[in-house]
Design an enzyme around this catalytic site. Structure first.
Site, PDB file in Angstrom:
ATOM      1  N   TRP A 162       6.934  -1.526   2.536  1.00  0.00           N
ATOM      2  CA  TRP A 162       6.707  -3.291   2.520  1.00  0.00           C
ATOM      3  C   TRP A 162       6.890  -3.729   3.867  1.00  0.00           C
ATOM      4  CZ3 TRP A 162      10.001  -0.303  -2.013  1.00  0.00           C
ATOM      5  CH2 TRP A 162      10.463  -0.090  -0.825  1.00  0.00           C
ATOM      6  N   ARG A 174       0.848  -1.371   0.271  1.00  0.00           N
ATOM      7  CA  ARG A 174       0.206   0.158  -0.297  1.00  0.00           C
ATOM      8  C   ARG A 174       1.482   1.181  -0.363  1.00  0.00           C
ATOM      9  NH1 ARG A 174      -0.876  -1.167   6.057  1.00  0.00           N
ATOM     10  NH2 ARG A 174       0.141   1.313   7.204  1.00  0.00           N
ATOM     11  N   ASP A 209      -6.737  -2.499   7.159  1.00  0.00           N
ATOM     12  CA  ASP A 209      -6.465  -3.768   6.131  1.00  0.00           C
ATOM     13  C   ASP A 209      -7.242  -4.623   6.036  1.00  0.00           C
ATOM     14  OD1 ASP A 209      -4.150  -4.307   5.205  1.00  0.00           O
ATOM     15  OD2 ASP A 209      -3.009  -3.947   6.223  1.00  0.00           O
TER      16      ASP A 209
END
Length: 593
Positions: A195, A182, A290
């Site tokens: 990451w 993202r 998420d």
């Protein structure tokens, strides 16, 4: 059926032709509104339809169209990979593997080269002007606000690119990685670069950091469907994800050289962000709603500085919404489950099949069907899986016999009812956890549980199994009376098929104290195989919601008691300092808050 699609717009056109696309012409905002509509659609039967928002108004100005839920069904995900059924996504790989069983993923790549000439599936540099570079902006002209990036959930830290293809390479330029991490928009020309510590992008970043070098990064938004999927695939380090895309396309991905950095990106991407990450710069990124169904906690991550934005003349911005399952990413994960089964079996041929329930959000539980051959084989299998790639993040592994369908959760529960001895069938260890696992006391590591539901064979001790007795209304009332009289936090209970769900107003109390009080009552061991406590706002008649809470909120070494005679008692509530939990507990995702 098309073998592959040239780009995402061709895929969208095909979805429209076959009735798999809904065009929304009303004016909509990329802040929350598109997410609400997408959430409703993705939770319809079979994943609903793909959505194309044609009239997107951002900060008072009409901007580019936005597509969501493109891969959110078995049918659309199958189309994306050029296969007939998602259940058969791994068939071609299975045939290759069985031709000459490989000992490693590298061996499998060699098999692919034999079956499909490498020159055919390798990415190819496109000559002439690439579609992704029809419009080019550099320097002071760079402005990320021109792209209608979504704010997905109310408490997100900002707007996030949720379907990015992030291209990185090793410092010596010999290895490339394509991942999906993202990207949070910070301002007109900088973003976060999220990451995770276990991912290949982070591995390359650590190499640049050691050498104190600036790291070039390119982010493509929108590409052909097989390439978008391949960015999510758990490929072993050193294997180019574009080979997997070429494998499904039966043709290499056309690539274009970036304008300001030494990188290549899919020539047919809708947008491309070019830039770099400095090895010594971090900025607070998040929170973000998420795929676990919770907000991931804000933390310090590298900063991506843009040196160029390029795009098509008339692009479509592609996004995905992640959150409480089921959503679009569930179907992408199902493709991964099927595609990588043959490769897992090449290392562990005793595996017949496996299943990752959506409620386990891909890394919390897997059910594995085992062709059992010898004593303790189930334990050996579970421990082996905990050493395999992204399976190493799995918190719970349930092993069943080869004649049991792993996706038949009702059958799995029947095995718990009739064939489970907690003292013999449970083994608990410790290992790495996904960065998004919030239940463990410590980040990135914690307890893991294996459960052996296979039939006993010679050399294994016999189970000591007690039957679960049927309940009358008077028995239910007796259990409720015990809870009312002994547990001040009690709100309500629901009994169904050997399972008792209890809603409590936990507050700051210690969950294990409540479990121990339940253990003291013989009635629960007599009538139930399992009892679980939940926070009062959870619908304790919704089995899927309860499974989601159990899989996500439970640390096996802290939150489970195995009581006499065969009762498992679970704390699926939020944790607090009384539980020994000192981390920040994430909030559930909701548009109502």
């Amino acid at each position: 059926m098309k073998t592959y699609y040239k780009n995402i717009q061709e895929f969208i056109e095909e979805l429209d032709k076959i009735g798999e696309l809904v065009r929304i012409k009303d004016a909509v905002s990329p802040e929350i509104e598109i997410s609400k509509i997408t959430d409703i659609e993705s939770k319809k039967v079979d994943g609903g339809k793909a959505l194309l928002f044609e009239n997107v108004v951002d900060n008072g100005k009409k901007t580019f169209p936005i597509a969501t839920n493109l891969f959110g069904s078995d049918k659309r995900m199958s189309m994306a990979l050029g296969i007939k059924k998602l259940a058969n996504a791994g068939d071609e790989i299975d045939a290759l593997v069985n031709t000459n069983p490989p000992k490693s993923f590298g061996d499998f790549v060699e098999l692919v080269k034999k079956a499909l000439p490498l020159t055919r599936i390798m990415p190819k540099l496109k000559r002439g002007k690439a579609p992704c570079q029809e419009v080019v902006k550099t320097g002071d002209d760079i402005d990320l606000s021109e792209i209608p990036v979504l704010k997905c959930w109310p408490h997100d830290g900002g707007r996030f690119i949720t379907l990015p293809l992030v291209f990185t390479k090793s410092p010596d330029g010999t290895k490339r990685n394509l991942g999906m991490y993202r990207v949070q928009i910070f301002d007109k020309n900088t973003t976060g670069m999220h990451w995770h510590i276990h991912k290949d992008g982070s591995h390359f970043f650590r190499e640049y950091t050691k050498e104190k070098k600036r790291m070039p990064v390119a982010v493509a938004i929108g590409a052909d469907p097989a390439t978008i999927y391949s960015a999510t695939a758990p490929m072993p380090r050193g294997i180019d994800e574009l080979l997997l895309a070429g494998f499904f396309r039966k043709k290499g991905v056309p690539m274009a050289k970036c304008i300001t950095i030494d990188m290549e990106v899919p020539a047919d991407a809708e947008f491309v962000l070019e830039g770099y990450v400095d090895y010594d710069e971090r900025r607070l990124e998040g929170p973000f709603g998420d795929h676990t169904g919770y907000y991931s906690i804000a933390d310090m991550y590298p900063v991506f500085h843009l040196t160029a934005i390029t795009r098509k003349e008339k692009p479509i911005y592609c996004a995905t919404l992640v959150g409480p399952p089921p959503m679009e990413d569930c179907y992408m994960a199902k493709a991964t489950e099927r595609i990588f089964l043959p490769l897992l079996r090449s290392v562990m041929p005793e595996i017949k099949d496996y299943f990752l329930p959506w409620e386990g959000v891909f890394h919390n539980i897997v059910v594995v069907a085992l062709d059992k051959e010898y004593p303790a084989h189930a334990r050996k299998l579970a421990q082996g899986l905990w050493g395999q790639g992204q399976m190493s993040f799995c918190k719970a592994i349930v092993v069943v016999d080869a004649d049991v369908e792993p996706s038949n959760l009702q059958k799995i529960w029947e095995l718990f009812l009739d064939n489970f001895d907690a003292k013999q069938d449970v083994f608990i260890g410790e290992g790495v956890l996904d960065v998004l696992d919030h239940s463990a006391p410590n980040a990135l590591r914690g307890a893991k549980i294996g459960i052996d539901l296979t039939r006993r064979i010679e050399g294994e001790p016999q189970r000591n199994i007690s039957e679960v007795e049927p309940m009358s209304q008077a028995d239910i009332k007796s259990c409720e009376d015990f809870l009312k009289n002994n547990i001040s936090q009690f709100v309500e209970m629901n009994a169904d098929d050997g399972f008792c769900a209890i809603a409590i107003d936990k507050g700051e109390s210690r969950g294990r104290n409540i479990l121990e009080k339940i253990e003291q009552c013989e009635l629960f061991g007599k009538f139930f195989r399992s009892v679980a406590i939940f926070d009062k706002e959870i619908d304790i008649k919704n089995k899927s919601k309860m499974l989601w809470k159990i899989f996500n909120n439970t640390d096996p070494s802290r939150d489970i008691i195995f009581a006499e005679p065969n009762l498992t008692i679970i704390d699926a509530c939020k944790k607090n300092r009384a539980d020994g939990y000192t981390r920040e507990w994430p909030d559930d995702l909701s548009f109502d808050k």
